[in-house]
Structure formats: C-alpha cells, structure tokens
Design a protein around this motif. Structure first.
Motif: not given
Length: 148
Positions: A43, A46, A54, A56, A58, A63, A97, A99
């Motif tokens: 993590c 972002a 925020v 992100a 992986e 998440a 999120v 990503q």
C-alpha cells in the motif's frame, strides 16, 4: 555545474513539485509505521486531497484488508500525525483505491535445439524402430527440430 536539486529548487514550478513530493514521502513514512508489515508493503500514499488521504493498494486483497483497517488507521493518523512532520489533524477521511503495478512479461528466450550430431543419432535410432505409431511420432519430432 549546478547540482540537479539546486537547479530544481530555483524554479518556481519545480519548487512546488518538490514540496508535494516531500509531503507525500512524509505521509508514506507515517503509513509504513502505522500499517501492519504485510499490508504496508503493498500500500502506498497516492495523494492527499481535500482532507482525504488516498491510499493505493496493489491488489484487491490488500485493498479489502486496508478498508477493514481504515477506521483504526484514521484514528492513529489523527493521533500521531503531528509528531511525524505531517498534519494528521488535516485528514478526516481515507479513500482506498486499487492500483496494480504493470507487470513486465519476461521475453521468451529461444529454447536451444538439438545439435546436428544429436539429430543424426536420433535419426539413426528412429530408422531402426519397427514401423508404427512410435516411429511416426519420432519422425515428426525430428522434422520439428530440423525446422527450429
């Protein structure tokens, strides 16, 4: 000759970029300290936008775990943020999120074929086989290796 960071710090646009990058690095360090070790490795911060951090992840599993940990993480950030160079009080929400990182597919190396001497030896053995499916299969194998 000027060093790159000296030159960059003299440019107004680059100064803003360096400040933002430094700010994100501070958040990244704090996040690394607050998250469990297995989760911290996948993590990353972002952005920090409109009082929202925020993060992100992986992959979806990370998440989901981060979303479960989100309320406790927000409390920890608000408590410990001030002492780590970042304003934890400025964060009122965390958004997660997914990503994924681009995976580089390794190029396929050509497989080494049989040498000419080896092909001749196998060909001699195939010639000695009785006619049938094994001889046909070995003949096809030899043809394949001659093409490659």
């Amino acid at each position: 000759m000027k060093r790159p960071l000296t030159f960059a710090s003299e440019q107004a646009g680059l100064q803003r970029l360096l400040r933002v990058a430094d700010h994100l690095q501070q958040w990244e360090r704090l996040l690394g300290k607050l998250l469990p070790k297995g989760l911290a490795g996948c993590c990353h911060v972002a952005a920090v936008e409109q009082r929202t951090l925020v993060i992100a992840a992986e992959h979806g599993t990370a998440a989901a775990r981060l979303r479960q940990y989100q309320p406790a993480l927000l409390r920890l950030i608000q408590q410990q943020g001030q002492g780590n160079g970042v304003a934890g009080g400025e964060i009122s929400a965390i958004r997660v999120v997914v990503q994924t990182r681009a995976q580089v597919v390794p190029s396929r190396r050509p497989k080494p074929g049989l040498s000419g001497k080896a092909l001749q030896a196998v060909e001699a053995q195939v010639a000695q086989l009785p006619a049938g499916s094994l001889q046909q299969a070995m003949s096809r194998l030899l043809q394949h290796h001659r093409k490659g």
